[in-house]
Design an enzyme around this catalytic site. Structure first.
Site, PDB file in Angstrom:
ATOM      1  N   ASP A 164       0.860  -1.176   0.000  1.00 28.52           N
ATOM      2  CA  ASP A 164       0.000   0.000   0.000  1.00 28.52           C
ATOM      3  C   ASP A 164       0.899   1.230   0.000  1.00 28.52           C
ATOM      4  O   ASP A 164       2.070   1.156   0.359  1.00 28.52           O
ATOM      5  CB  ASP A 164      -0.909  -0.044   1.245  1.00 28.52           C
TER       6      ASP A 164
ATOM      7  N   ASP B 102      -8.167  -7.326   2.011  1.00 34.93           N
ATOM      8  CA  ASP B 102      -7.147  -7.290   3.055  1.00 34.93           C
ATOM      9  C   ASP B 102      -7.787  -6.682   4.288  1.00 34.93           C
ATOM     10  O   ASP B 102      -8.711  -5.875   4.177  1.00 34.93           O
ATOM     11  CB  ASP B 102      -5.952  -6.397   2.665  1.00 34.93           C
TER      12      ASP B 102
ATOM     13  N   CYS C 148     -14.289 -26.458  11.834  1.00 34.14           N
ATOM     14  CA  CYS C 148     -13.003 -25.875  11.408  1.00 34.14           C
ATOM     15  C   CYS C 148     -11.881 -26.912  11.558  1.00 34.14           C
ATOM     16  O   CYS C 148     -11.824 -27.624  12.549  1.00 34.14           O
ATOM     17  CB  CYS C 148     -12.688 -24.636  12.239  1.00 34.14           C
TER      18      CYS C 148
ATOM     19  N   CYS D 272      -8.562 -26.140  11.547  1.00 32.48           N
ATOM     20  CA  CYS D 272      -7.274 -25.509  11.896  1.00 32.48           C
ATOM     21  C   CYS D 272      -6.661 -26.190  13.118  1.00 32.48           C
ATOM     22  O   CYS D 272      -7.341 -26.902  13.858  1.00 32.48           O
ATOM     23  CB  CYS D 272      -7.443 -24.011  12.139  1.00 32.48           C
TER      24      CYS D 272
ATOM     25  N   CYS E 219      -8.480 -25.415  16.468  1.00 35.76           N
ATOM     26  CA  CYS E 219      -9.748 -26.126  16.705  1.00 35.76           C
ATOM     27  C   CYS E 219      -9.532 -27.632  16.894  1.00 35.76           C
ATOM     28  O   CYS E 219     -10.306 -28.284  17.580  1.00 35.76           O
ATOM     29  CB  CYS E 219     -10.725 -25.856  15.561  1.00 35.76           C
TER      30      CYS E 219
ATOM     31  N   HIS F 182      -6.631 -19.479  14.024  1.00 34.78           N
ATOM     32  CA  HIS F 182      -8.003 -19.864  13.689  1.00 34.78           C
ATOM     33  C   HIS F 182      -8.652 -18.819  12.770  1.00 34.78           C
ATOM     34  O   HIS F 182      -9.257 -19.179  11.756  1.00 34.78           O
ATOM     35  CB  HIS F 182      -8.853 -20.047  14.952  1.00 34.78           C
TER      36      HIS F 182
HETATM   37 ZN   LIG Z   1     -10.274 -23.188  13.803  1.00 31.73          ZN
END
Ligand SMILES: [Zn+2]
Length: 375
Positions: free
Chosen positions: A89, A264, A302, A304, A307, A333
């Site tokens: 940016d 973003d 989820c 990830c 999780c 997460h």
């Molecule tokens: Zn997660």
């Protein structure tokens, strides 16, 4: 051709953006690394989470560590060891903050370097030189971004300045003859007529992509999308469209439906710091007493590492104890969640059922609003 649309479903689309550091499929989300580092997460961790692009800030990097140092490392990719796509940016937004701004004039922005106390004039040409020296894949033009709540007169001036500076940025950038892409930015606040006027002028300058700036900064959400749509229809379909500063799951899903390709936001990591995490049923704050004994993961579907490994009760305890690992574990997460939602949106586009996906997703968020009120 640096961008190609490969699949469409209504206005939603999947495309491929080609840059000096490889191709990236759109739509995608970029974590923010203003100073060359995302808050709480390393560049290696970001790659592990499926991040294909980040956005840094040419102006901020030019203050510290300075472009001369980055050049010694052959550019920002090698300096921070992130070998995927990097946007930069311009820093126009930051230069307007109290800690930097001295004044603006037609030629650029006069700012004070907070590290040295010296004042500088940042012209569009100087700003383009910074992006070029840093070696990002996509540079954003220097724009003038008034704060939310500015008068229409002030925003009209800002649009005129943004258009004049965009032209000067393009002329300077063309002299580099580099692989770096340059995106124009459309301003105009929440005023549909100014958005339309700005979009037409910026599109005429024929950038590699177009960004929508100055939105999602505190205005009501219906104004955000009304202003976006007022400019979106003038942007050619064969160019990438970037909605700056948007990073909540429901805004991303809505925007993909309108044909946005790129996002973003510091939102996923900023909110993780105070314990706010995304779930399919909306955001929850893990600090809330209701989670003290909750054996479920943040989000049951989820995949990830957070999780798969931790209960809400444990995370509640960590945040309450201000454990330094907590913002990192929650950021993992939140970033993973946004990438997953976008992957699901793309799958729905491929199968020509995006509208159904979007409606189901947004209904789930409505349920969470009720849930939050009960808590
Ligand atoms: Zn997660």
């Amino acid at each position: 051709m640096s961008f190609e649309v490969i699949t469409e479903d209504g206005d939603a689309r999947i495309g491929v953006l080609t840059t000096a550091h490889g191709t990236i499929e759109t739509p995608f989300f970029m974590p923010v690394a203003t100073k060359g580092s995302t808050k709480h997460l390393s560049s290696i961790e970001l790659e592990g989470l499926g991040t294909h692009a980040i956005i840094s800030n040419a102006f901020i990097l030019s203050l510290k560590p300075g472009v001369e140092l980055i050049k010694k490392f052959r550019g920002i990719h090698s300096f921070m060891n992130f070998n995927k796509v990097i946007f930069t940016d311009s820093g126009g937004f930051q230069m307007y903050s109290k800690s930097f701004l001295v004044r603006t004039d037609p030629d650029g922005i006069v700012f004070k370097d907070p590290f040295t106390g010296k004042t500088f004039l940042c012209t569009p040409e100087y700003n383009m030189d910074l992006h070029h020296a840093i070696g990002s894949d996509v540079a954003m033009v220097l724009d003038d971004m008034p704060l939310y709540g500015s008068s229409k007169e002030r925003i009209k001036e800002s649009v005129a300045k943004t258009i004049a500076w965009a032209k000067r940025c393009k002329e300077r950038h063309d002299t580099f003859n580099s692989e770096q892409l340059l995106f124009g930015i459309i301003q105009g606040g929440v005023f549909r007529d100014l958005r339309e006027f700005c979009a037409k002028a910026i599109v005429k300058l024929d950038f590699d992509g177009f960004a929508f700036g100055g939105l999602a900064i505190g205005e009501p959400q219906e104004d955000t999308f009304s202003a976006l749509q007022a400019s979106l229809r003038f942007v050619p379909r064969d160019k990438p469209r970037y909605f700056m500063g948007v990073g909540t799951p429901h805004e991303i899903v809505e925007s993909i439906g309108l044909g946005i390709d790129c996002f973003d936001s510091r939102y996923p990591t900023m909110t993780a710091r105070n314990g706010t995490v995304f779930t399919r049923r909306g955001n929850i704050n893990i600090v809330n007493a209701v989670f003290r004994t909750d054996k479920k993961p943040i989000d049951e579907v989820c995949a990830c590492s957070t999780c798969k490994s931790y209960t809400r009760a444990y995370l509640h305890h960590m945040v309450r104890m201000h454990e330094s690992a907590a913002p990192r574990i929650l950021s993992i997460h939140n970033i993973h969640f946004l990438h997953t939602i976008i992957s699901e949106a793309k799958e729905a586009i491929r199968q020509q059922r995006f509208e159904e996906f979007k409606n189901n997703f947004l209904v789930m968020y409505q349920e969470e609003k009720v849930f939050k009120e009960q808590v």
